[in-house]
Design a protein around this motif. Structure first.
Motif, PDB file in Angstrom:
ATOM      1  N   UNK A 219       0.823  -1.209   0.000  1.00  0.00           N
ATOM      2  CA  UNK A 219       0.000   0.000   0.000  1.00  0.00           C
ATOM      3  C   UNK A 219       0.864   1.268   0.000  1.00  0.00           C
ATOM      4  N   UNK A 220       2.008   1.205   0.679  1.00  0.00           N
ATOM      5  CA  UNK A 220       2.911   2.354   0.677  1.00  0.00           C
ATOM      6  C   UNK A 220       3.564   2.521  -0.684  1.00  0.00           C
ATOM      7  N   UNK A 221       3.947   1.417  -1.298  1.00  0.00           N
ATOM      8  CA  UNK A 221       4.549   1.489  -2.627  1.00  0.00           C
ATOM      9  C   UNK A 221       3.569   2.082  -3.630  1.00  0.00           C
ATOM     10  N   UNK A 222       2.297   1.751  -3.494  1.00  0.00           N
ATOM     11  CA  UNK A 222       1.290   2.316  -4.391  1.00  0.00           C
ATOM     12  C   UNK A 222       1.243   3.834  -4.264  1.00  0.00           C
ATOM     13  N   UNK A 223       1.325   4.343  -3.033  1.00  0.00           N
ATOM     14  CA  UNK A 223       1.321   5.799  -2.835  1.00  0.00           C
ATOM     15  C   UNK A 223       2.588   6.429  -3.414  1.00  0.00           C
ATOM     16  N   UNK A 224       3.717   5.761  -3.246  1.00  0.00           N
ATOM     17  CA  UNK A 224       4.970   6.284  -3.798  1.00  0.00           C
ATOM     18  C   UNK A 224       4.915   6.302  -5.321  1.00  0.00           C
ATOM     19  N   UNK A 225       4.383   5.241  -5.911  1.00  0.00           N
ATOM     20  CA  UNK A 225       4.253   5.194  -7.373  1.00  0.00           C
ATOM     21  C   UNK A 225       3.363   6.325  -7.874  1.00  0.00           C
ATOM     22  N   UNK A 226       2.299   6.620  -7.135  1.00  0.00           N
ATOM     23  CA  UNK A 226       1.414   7.720  -7.528  1.00  0.00           C
ATOM     24  C   UNK A 226       2.160   9.053  -7.481  1.00  0.00           C
ATOM     25  N   UNK A 227       3.013   9.223  -6.475  1.00  0.00           N
ATOM     26  CA  UNK A 227       3.799  10.457  -6.378  1.00  0.00           C
ATOM     27  C   UNK A 227       4.791  10.557  -7.534  1.00  0.00           C
ATOM     28  N   UNK A 228       5.425   9.443  -7.887  1.00  0.00           N
ATOM     29  CA  UNK A 228       6.346   9.443  -9.029  1.00  0.00           C
ATOM     30  C   UNK A 228       5.611   9.797 -10.315  1.00  0.00           C
ATOM     31  N   UNK A 229       4.435   9.211 -10.513  1.00  0.00           N
ATOM     32  CA  UNK A 229       3.662   9.483 -11.725  1.00  0.00           C
ATOM     33  C   UNK A 229       3.232  10.948 -11.787  1.00  0.00           C
TER      34      UNK A 229
END
Length: 293
Positions: A219-229
Motif C-alpha cells: 500500500x505504501x509502494x502504491x502511494x509512492x508510485x502515484x507520487x512518481x507518476x
C-alpha cells in the motif's frame, strides 16, 4: 586479483563503494585534449552496439539516468594500464528506441592504500567496490579515495553527449535532457536532471531504487508510485510549455523537491532510508570489485 575481478564482473560480491572527485580545471590542457581526441576517434568504431559486441564488449548493469548503460570489455577492465584508444567500457543511452553511444570509461584495479592515476587531474578517478545492483541503485555508502581494500578505479569521458560539468566528470545529468528531446542547460543541477529523467521514462529505475532501499509494503509502494507518476506528469507539462533552457532549471528542481515532500508524506516511517534517493546528491555506479571476504 585478476581472477577475482573477472569473477566479480559476472557475479558481484558485497564490498564498499568509494567516490571522491577532485575539482576539474577551468580549462583542459593539451594532454587532456589529445586524450579526448584519440578516444573520440577510437569510439567511432562502436556507434552500433553490434560492433561493440563483436569487439568483446558486453552490457553490464541497468540503464541509469545520469550514465546510461555501461558495456564492459572484461579483458581491458582488469588491465593495470590504460590508453585513450582502448577504453574498458562504453556508455550507451536509449534515445527514441535506439542506443546512442555517449562516451567511454577506463578502469584500473587498485590495491589497498593505492591511489588511482593523477591524469587528467588528481581526484578525477572514482573507485567502485560494491555489489553491482547495490551500487547501481545507490545502496552503498560513500567512502574515501584510498580505501583499505581492492577496488576498481574508473575514469569517464563524455564524447557523444557533452557533460555541462566537464568531459571527465562521472555523472552526466545532460543525458535525461537528450533522452527527453529538450535542450540541455549550460548547468544541470542533479535534482533538475532527476526530474527530467523521471519524465523521460526512468520511473521504473526510481521505483526499483525505492524497493531495494526501503522494501515498502504494497500500500505504501502504491502511494509512492502515484507520487512518481504525478511528478513525471508535472515535469512533462513544464517541458512542453517551456523547453528546458537554463531559466527553467529552478522550476525543475522545485518539482523534484515537491516529489520529495510527497514521498515523505506517503511514507514517513521509511523517509530516513529514502533521503538518499530523493533529497541527497549521491552518486550511483554500476561496477564492483572483489573484496577480501
Amino acid at each position: 586479483m585478476r581472477t577475482a575481478l573477472l569473477l566479480l564482473l559476472a557475479a558481484p560480491l558485497a564490498a564498499q563503494h568509494t567516490h571522491d572527485h577532485g575539482h576539474p580545471p577551468t580549462a583542459l590542457d593539451s594532454a587532456q585534449v589529445a586524450f579526448l581526441d584519440t578516444a573520440e576517434r577510437a569510439l567511432d568504431a562502436f556507434a552500433e552496439p553490434a560492433d561493440a559486441l563483436a569487439a568483446g564488449f558486453r552490457p553490464l548493469g541497468p540503464d541509469m539516468p545520469h550514465m546510461g548503460q555501461h558495456w564492459v570489455h572484461p579483458g581491458r577492465a582488469v588491465s593495470r594500464t590504460f590508453a585513450p584508444a582502448e577504453p574498458s567500457m562504453l556508455t550507451y543511452l536509449p534515445v527514441d528506441g535506439k542506443p546512442m553511444l555517449t562516451g567511454a570509461a577506463w578502469t584500473i584495479p587498485v590495491g589497498p592504500g593505492e591511489a588511482p592515476p593523477d591524469f587528467p587531474w588528481p581526484g578525477a578517478w572514482h573507485a567502485h567496490a560494491g555489489r553491482l545492483m547495490d551500487e547501481a541503485f545507490g545502496l552503498v555508502p560513500h567512502g574515501v579515495r584510498d580505501a583499505d581494500r581492492p577496488r576498481l578505479a574508473m575514469l569517464h569521458a563524455w564524447t557523444g553527449v557533452p557533460n555541462p560539468e566537464g568531459p571527465f566528470t562521472a555523472d552526466n545529468w545532460a543525458l535525461p535532457f537528450v533522452r527527453a528531446g529538450v535542450p540541455v542547460p549550460h548547468h544541470v543541477p542533479p535534482d533538475a536532471g532527476r526530474a527530467v529523467a523521471l519524465a523521460a521514462g526512468y520511473a521504473p529505475f526510481f521505483r526499483e531504487a525505492v524497493v531495494r532501499t526501503a522494501v515498502p509494503p504494497p500500500e505504501t509502494l502504491t502511494r509512492i508510485e502515484a507520487a512518481l507518476d504525478a511528478c513525471a506528469a508535472a515535469v512533462r507539462t513544464l517541458l512542453a510549455e517551456r523547453p528546458a533552457e537554463a531559466s527553467d532549471v529552478a522550476a525543475l528542481e522545485a518539482e523534484w523537491a515537491r516529489l520529495g515532500d510527497a514521498i515523505r508524506e506517503a511514507a514517513p516511517d521509511l523517509w530516513p532510508r529514502l533521503t538518499s534517493i530523493f533529497s541527497e546528491d549521491v552518486h550511483t555506479g554500476t561496477h564492483a570489485i572483489a573484496s577480501d571476504d
